[in-house]
Motif scaffolding. Structure first.
Motif, PDB file in Angstrom:
ATOM      1  N   CYS A   1      -1.522  58.162  49.506  1.00 55.13           N
ATOM      2  CA  CYS A   1      -2.363  57.451  48.739  1.00 55.13           C
ATOM      3  C   CYS A   1      -3.110  56.799  48.588  1.00 55.13           C
ATOM      4  CB  CYS A   1      -1.403  56.198  47.700  1.00 55.13           C
ATOM      5  SG  CYS A   1      -1.965  55.132  46.570  1.00 55.13           S
TER       6      CYS A   1
ATOM      7  N   VAL B   1      -8.718  56.609  48.020  1.00 57.86           N
ATOM      8  CA  VAL B   1      -8.709  55.651  48.088  1.00 57.86           C
ATOM      9  C   VAL B   1     -10.302  55.446  48.835  1.00 57.86           C
ATOM     10  CG1 VAL B   1      -8.810  52.935  47.205  1.00 57.86           C
ATOM     11  CG2 VAL B   1      -6.782  54.150  46.449  1.00 57.86           C
TER      12      VAL B   1
ATOM     13  N   ARG C   1     -12.790  46.681  44.643  1.00 50.36           N
ATOM     14  CA  ARG C   1     -12.311  47.853  43.895  1.00 50.36           C
ATOM     15  C   ARG C   1     -11.290  48.545  44.588  1.00 50.36           C
ATOM     16  NH1 ARG C   1     -17.600  47.554  44.169  1.00 50.36           N
ATOM     17  NH2 ARG C   1     -17.725  48.611  45.989  1.00 50.36           N
ATOM     18  N   THR C   2     -11.677  48.657  45.583  1.00 57.25           N
ATOM     19  CA  THR C   2     -10.530  49.391  47.139  1.00 57.25           C
ATOM     20  C   THR C   2      -8.996  48.860  46.742  1.00 57.25           C
ATOM     21  OG1 THR C   2     -12.303  49.615  48.689  1.00 57.25           O
ATOM     22  CG2 THR C   2     -10.114  49.930  49.197  1.00 57.25           C
TER      23      THR C   2
ATOM     24  N   ALA D   1      -7.651  49.742  43.255  1.00 61.46           N
ATOM     25  CA  ALA D   1      -7.224  51.570  42.987  1.00 61.46           C
ATOM     26  C   ALA D   1      -6.322  51.670  44.269  1.00 61.46           C
ATOM     27  CB  ALA D   1      -8.363  51.952  43.519  1.00 61.46           C
TER      28      ALA D   1
ATOM     29  N   VAL E   1      -3.048  50.741  41.772  1.00 65.47           N
ATOM     30  CA  VAL E   1      -2.899  51.620  41.052  1.00 65.47           C
ATOM     31  C   VAL E   1      -2.541  52.870  41.221  1.00 65.47           C
ATOM     32  CG1 VAL E   1      -4.528  53.037  39.107  1.00 65.47           C
ATOM     33  CG2 VAL E   1      -4.897  50.621  38.740  1.00 65.47           C
ATOM     34  N   GLY E   2      -2.677  53.449  42.319  1.00 63.67           N
ATOM     35  CA  GLY E   2      -2.220  55.016  43.009  1.00 63.67           C
ATOM     36  C   GLY E   2      -1.013  54.241  43.529  1.00 63.67           C
TER      37      GLY E   2
END
Length: 342
Positions: free
Chosen positions: A247, A251, A274-275, A278, A281-282
């Motif tokens: 995952c 990213v 942002r990282t 993400a 979410v992953g």
């Protein structure tokens, strides 16, 4: 900004051991330079040279505007020094210790008494002022030692591992006193093995190893050099590590670092929020609930370990390390007589 301490190419040898191999330092007026390094790296030798207690084999230095080689008296009149070992006369009271130094520094008996009273008040030693120093606790002795180095109101202060062996409360008290001096315009060169101490007090840090400055910068600059921020994800079940690693690899470019023993996967935090978003979410899409999801910023422990290969965390915890040739020589030579000469 004016420079209070400047050194170029300082070299010193103890027999067959090269203690300093060409030290360069620059400390702006009214700032704190923290000097880090493993035992025997050259920290105390550097302080002893800059305080005129030891002559360099090569190199030059200017302290408080005075040349070390040609104006040593002026240098000594402009500095205060607190060494690794409290240099107070245990048979004298705290008040007598400070008054004696004041008289030796030509303040006059009245001036010495007045200055001693001021320092006893500031360092919270009034209640113990008329007790022999041998009855003082370790923290009280260090406060008295620091007070002694400030009798003449020096513009430059050398502190060589001043809080070694102190409990946390005493250490925090000394930190506040050091900050107060800096706020008043005093320049401080501080050697320490407590990495948190350097992080708290120093404007800039020089890392010394094997007699050379191997890194120099602000605490934040040095931390960025060894990797900056990392996103760390911990799981309760080691079987989930592979999924977490896949995952995070989607990213952030590059191979995630997997710590199987700690059940943690980490990646450089290059994209900031942002990282983080993400990655969250992953992990949610995979149905994984992390035990811990945190941003880890490199510490001075990480810097120390990366730059010197030494056990920085052991030193930060105050655990002793075997003394090298330089440390043994310095311990034998650093005497009360030398401290009083300053």
């Amino acid at each position: 900004m004016e420079t209070a301490i400047s050194a170029q190419g300082l070299r010193k040898r103890y027999g067959d051991h090269q203690a300093l191999a060409g030290i360069d330092l620059s400390v702006p007026t009214g700032t704190v330079l923290g000097v880090l390094g493993p035992n025997g790296a050259g920290k105390t030798t550097t302080v002893r040279i800059l305080a005129t207690l030891l002559e360099p084999d090569e190199g030059s230095a200017v302290v408080a505007g005075y040349d070390l080689a040609t104006q040593p008296r002026e240098v000594r009149a402009s500095i205060g020094l607190t060494g690794q070992y409290a240099a107070v006369d245990e048979r004298l009271t705290g008040r007598e210790n400070l008054q004696l130094i004041g008289v030796l520094l030509h303040l006059g008996r009245r001036g010495a008494r007045q200055r001693a009273a001021e320092l006893l008040e500031r360092f919270d030693l009034v209640d113990a002022a008329d007790r022999q120093a041998k009855t003082y606790s370790g923290g009280m002795r260090r406060r008295l030692d620091l007070a002694a180095s400030l009798v003449a109101r020096p513009p430059v202060l050398f502190l060589d591992e001043p809080t070694t062996g102190l409990d946390l409360t005493s250490r925090l008290t000394l930190w506040d006193m050091i900050r107060e001096q800096v706020a008043g315009g005093v320049t401080v060169l501080l050697t320490t093995q407590y990495l948190e101490e350097a992080d708290q007090l120093a404007d800039r840090i020089a890392v010394i190893d094997k007699g050379l400055v191997i890194a120099d910068g602000t605490p934040d600059e040095l931390k960025r050099k060894v990797g900056g921020e990392r996103l760390e994800v911990s799981v309760s079940d080691a079987a989930d590590l592979a999924a977490v690693a896949r995952c995070l690899a989607d990213v952030v470019p590059g191979e995630p670092a997997v710590d199987r023993e700690g059940r943690t996967v980490s990646v450089p935090l290059e994209g900031g929020m942002r990282t983080i978003a993400a990655a969250a979410v992953g992990l949610e899409a995979l149905g994984l609930e992390p035990e811990d999801f945190a941003v880890h910023r490199s510490s001075l422990d990480d810097v120390f370990l990366a730059l010197t290969g030494q056990r920085g965390r052991a030193e930060a915890a105050g655990q002793p390390q075997p003394a090298g040739p330089e440390a043994q020589a310095e311990q034998a030579q650093y005497t009360t007589k030398e401290k009083q000469a300053v």
